[in-house]
Write a protein that holds these residues in place. Structure first.
Motif, PDB file in Angstrom:
ATOM      1  N   ALA A  87       0.835  -1.208   0.000  1.00 12.93           N
ATOM      2  CA  ALA A  87       0.000   0.000   0.000  1.00 12.93           C
ATOM      3  C   ALA A  87       0.867   1.254   0.000  1.00 12.93           C
ATOM      4  O   ALA A  87       0.566   2.226  -0.709  1.00 12.93           O
ATOM      5  CB  ALA A  87      -0.932  -0.004   1.204  1.00 12.93           C
ATOM      6  N   ALA A  88       1.945   1.261   0.759  1.00 17.82           N
ATOM      7  CA  ALA A  88       2.841   2.428   0.799  1.00 17.82           C
ATOM      8  C   ALA A  88       3.478   2.662  -0.574  1.00 17.82           C
ATOM      9  O   ALA A  88       3.572   3.808  -1.029  1.00 17.82           O
ATOM     10  CB  ALA A  88       3.917   2.237   1.857  1.00 17.82           C
ATOM     11  N   ALA A  89       3.889   1.585  -1.230  1.00 21.38           N
ATOM     12  CA  ALA A  89       4.483   1.725  -2.573  1.00 21.38           C
ATOM     13  C   ALA A  89       3.447   2.213  -3.577  1.00 21.38           C
ATOM     14  O   ALA A  89       3.730   3.091  -4.408  1.00 21.38           O
ATOM     15  CB  ALA A  89       5.080   0.395  -3.020  1.00 21.38           C
ATOM     16  N   ASP A  90       2.234   1.640  -3.520  1.00 21.52           N
ATOM     17  CA  ASP A  90       1.158   2.085  -4.420  1.00 21.52           C
ATOM     18  C   ASP A  90       0.832   3.557  -4.215  1.00 21.52           C
ATOM     19  O   ASP A  90       0.704   4.323  -5.171  1.00 21.52           O
ATOM     20  CB  ASP A  90      -0.115   1.254  -4.187  1.00 21.52           C
ATOM     21  CG  ASP A  90      -0.054  -0.119  -4.830  1.00 21.52           C
ATOM     22  OD1 ASP A  90       0.861  -0.366  -5.649  1.00 21.52           O
ATOM     23  OD2 ASP A  90      -0.934  -0.951  -4.513  1.00 21.52           O
ATOM     24  N   ALA A  92       2.742   5.900  -2.935  1.00 23.75           N
ATOM     25  CA  ALA A  92       3.865   6.746  -3.348  1.00 23.75           C
ATOM     26  C   ALA A  92       3.874   6.922  -4.863  1.00 23.75           C
ATOM     27  O   ALA A  92       4.029   8.041  -5.366  1.00 23.75           O
ATOM     28  CB  ALA A  92       5.184   6.149  -2.871  1.00 23.75           C
ATOM     29  N   GLN A  93       3.690   5.827  -5.602  1.00 28.54           N
ATOM     30  CA  GLN A  93       3.648   5.921  -7.067  1.00 28.54           C
ATOM     31  C   GLN A  93       2.469   6.775  -7.518  1.00 28.54           C
ATOM     32  O   GLN A  93       2.604   7.616  -8.409  1.00 28.54           O
ATOM     33  CB  GLN A  93       3.524   4.532  -7.690  1.00 28.54           C
ATOM     34  CG  GLN A  93       4.766   3.714  -7.654  1.00 28.54           C
ATOM     35  CD  GLN A  93       4.539   2.329  -8.248  1.00 28.54           C
ATOM     36  OE1 GLN A  93       3.406   1.847  -8.357  1.00 28.54           O
ATOM     37  NE2 GLN A  93       5.624   1.678  -8.630  1.00 28.54           N
ATOM     38  N   ASP A  96       2.984  10.508  -6.708  1.00 31.65           N
ATOM     39  CA  ASP A  96       3.938  11.105  -7.644  1.00 31.65           C
ATOM     40  C   ASP A  96       3.295  11.346  -9.006  1.00 31.65           C
ATOM     41  O   ASP A  96       3.550  12.362  -9.652  1.00 31.65           O
ATOM     42  CB  ASP A  96       5.178  10.225  -7.785  1.00 31.65           C
ATOM     43  CG  ASP A  96       6.010  10.197  -6.509  1.00 31.65           C
ATOM     44  OD1 ASP A  96       5.822  11.078  -5.642  1.00 31.65           O
ATOM     45  OD2 ASP A  96       6.846   9.272  -6.382  1.00 31.65           O
ATOM     46  N   ALA A  97       2.447  10.416  -9.454  1.00 31.30           N
ATOM     47  CA  ALA A  97       1.752  10.579 -10.732  1.00 31.30           C
ATOM     48  C   ALA A  97       0.782  11.759 -10.672  1.00 31.30           C
ATOM     49  O   ALA A  97       0.668  12.531 -11.627  1.00 31.30           O
ATOM     50  CB  ALA A  97       1.005   9.298 -11.101  1.00 31.30           C
ATOM     51  N   VAL A  98       0.106  11.917  -9.538  1.00 35.08           N
ATOM     52  CA  VAL A  98      -0.819  13.048  -9.373  1.00 35.08           C
ATOM     53  C   VAL A  98      -0.063  14.363  -9.472  1.00 35.08           C
ATOM     54  O   VAL A  98      -0.467  15.284 -10.183  1.00 35.08           O
ATOM     55  CB  VAL A  98      -1.581  12.946  -8.028  1.00 35.08           C
ATOM     56  CG1 VAL A  98      -2.304  14.246  -7.707  1.00 35.08           C
ATOM     57  CG2 VAL A  98      -2.552  11.785  -8.056  1.00 35.08           C
ATOM     58  N   ARG A  99       1.054  14.451  -8.771  1.00 36.89           N
ATOM     59  CA  ARG A  99       1.839  15.691  -8.790  1.00 36.89           C
ATOM     60  C   ARG A  99       2.425  15.975 -10.165  1.00 36.89           C
ATOM     61  O   ARG A  99       2.593  17.128 -10.542  1.00 36.89           O
ATOM     62  CB  ARG A  99       2.941  15.614  -7.742  1.00 36.89           C
ATOM     63  CG  ARG A  99       2.389  15.694  -6.334  1.00 36.89           C
ATOM     64  CD  ARG A  99       3.465  15.604  -5.287  1.00 36.89           C
ATOM     65  NE  ARG A  99       2.886  15.685  -3.956  1.00 36.89           N
ATOM     66  CZ  ARG A  99       3.500  15.280  -2.871  1.00 36.89           C
ATOM     67  NH1 ARG A  99       4.720  14.778  -2.939  1.00 36.89           N
ATOM     68  NH2 ARG A  99       2.907  15.381  -1.702  1.00 36.89           N
ATOM     69  N   ALA A 100       2.745  14.918 -10.915  1.00 36.31           N
ATOM     70  CA  ALA A 100       3.333  15.104 -12.246  1.00 36.31           C
ATOM     71  C   ALA A 100       2.290  15.459 -13.301  1.00 36.31           C
ATOM     72  O   ALA A 100       2.568  16.229 -14.219  1.00 36.31           O
ATOM     73  CB  ALA A 100       4.077  13.829 -12.672  1.00 36.31           C
ATOM     74  N   GLN A 101       1.072  14.923 -13.179  1.00 39.62           N
ATOM     75  CA  GLN A 101       0.083  15.068 -14.243  1.00 39.62           C
ATOM     76  C   GLN A 101      -0.919  16.191 -14.019  1.00 39.62           C
ATOM     77  O   GLN A 101      -1.535  16.654 -14.979  1.00 39.62           O
ATOM     78  CB  GLN A 101      -0.666  13.753 -14.440  1.00 39.62           C
ATOM     79  CG  GLN A 101       0.220  12.643 -14.957  1.00 39.62           C
ATOM     80  CD  GLN A 101      -0.529  11.344 -15.131  1.00 39.62           C
ATOM     81  OE1 GLN A 101      -1.737  11.336 -15.358  1.00 39.62           O
ATOM     82  NE2 GLN A 101       0.175  10.234 -15.015  1.00 39.62           N
TER      83      GLN A 101
END
Length: 146
Positions: A87-90, A92-93, A96-101
């Motif tokens: 869950a922590a890895a999911d 985090a990914q 990061d995708a939210v902040r990038a997109q």
């Protein structure tokens, strides 16, 4: 005998100035319409990305339903949130995708226990004119007894 004076053919200077003003006003209207279209396209793109990102996390929630509250961020998702390593890895990914997109993107996940676990995924972003838009998705994980 002198020939009779004929009327001058062509446009006067005043007529040319009026025509130029009319054309300029029309062009300004076209430019304003183009800017509105660009703003609407930017907003639609961000909204589409928010829906796709919400669906992505919903799929991750359904694929890894135990423990039930593993994806609860308790509000805005920060580094290290998550009930277990997957869950922590999911999260985090996904964060990061939210902040990038999304422009100035923020993400939050909250959990409500019950017969059917309920997650609320909320994504926020800036529309460019200073306003913030929020997209929320409620996800039910598990099934209730009949």
């Amino acid at each position: 005998m002198h020939p009779a004076p004929q009327a001058a053919a062509g446009f006067s200077l005043v007529e040319m100035l009026v025509a130029s003003v009319v054309v300029c006003v029309g062009l300004l209207g076209v430019v304003a319409l183009q800017l509105e279209c660009l703003q609407a396209m930017r907003s639609a793109t961000a909204r589409t990305q928010a829906v796709a990102l919400s669906a992505d996390l919903a799929d991750r929630l359904r694929a890894h339903a135990a423990p039930a509250a593993a994806y609860d961020c308790g509000g805005e998702c920060e580094e290290g949130d998550g009930g277990d390593a997957l869950a922590a890895a999911d999260l985090a990914q996904w964060r990061d995708a939210v902040r990038a997109q999304l422009p100035d993107g923020t993400a939050s996940v909250t959990y409500a226990a019950g017969a059917t676990a309920r997650y609320r995924i909320a994504l926020g972003w800036s529309d460019g004119d200073g306003a913030r838009t929020v997209h929320e998705l409620d996800v039910l994980v598990g099934t209730s007894s009949p």
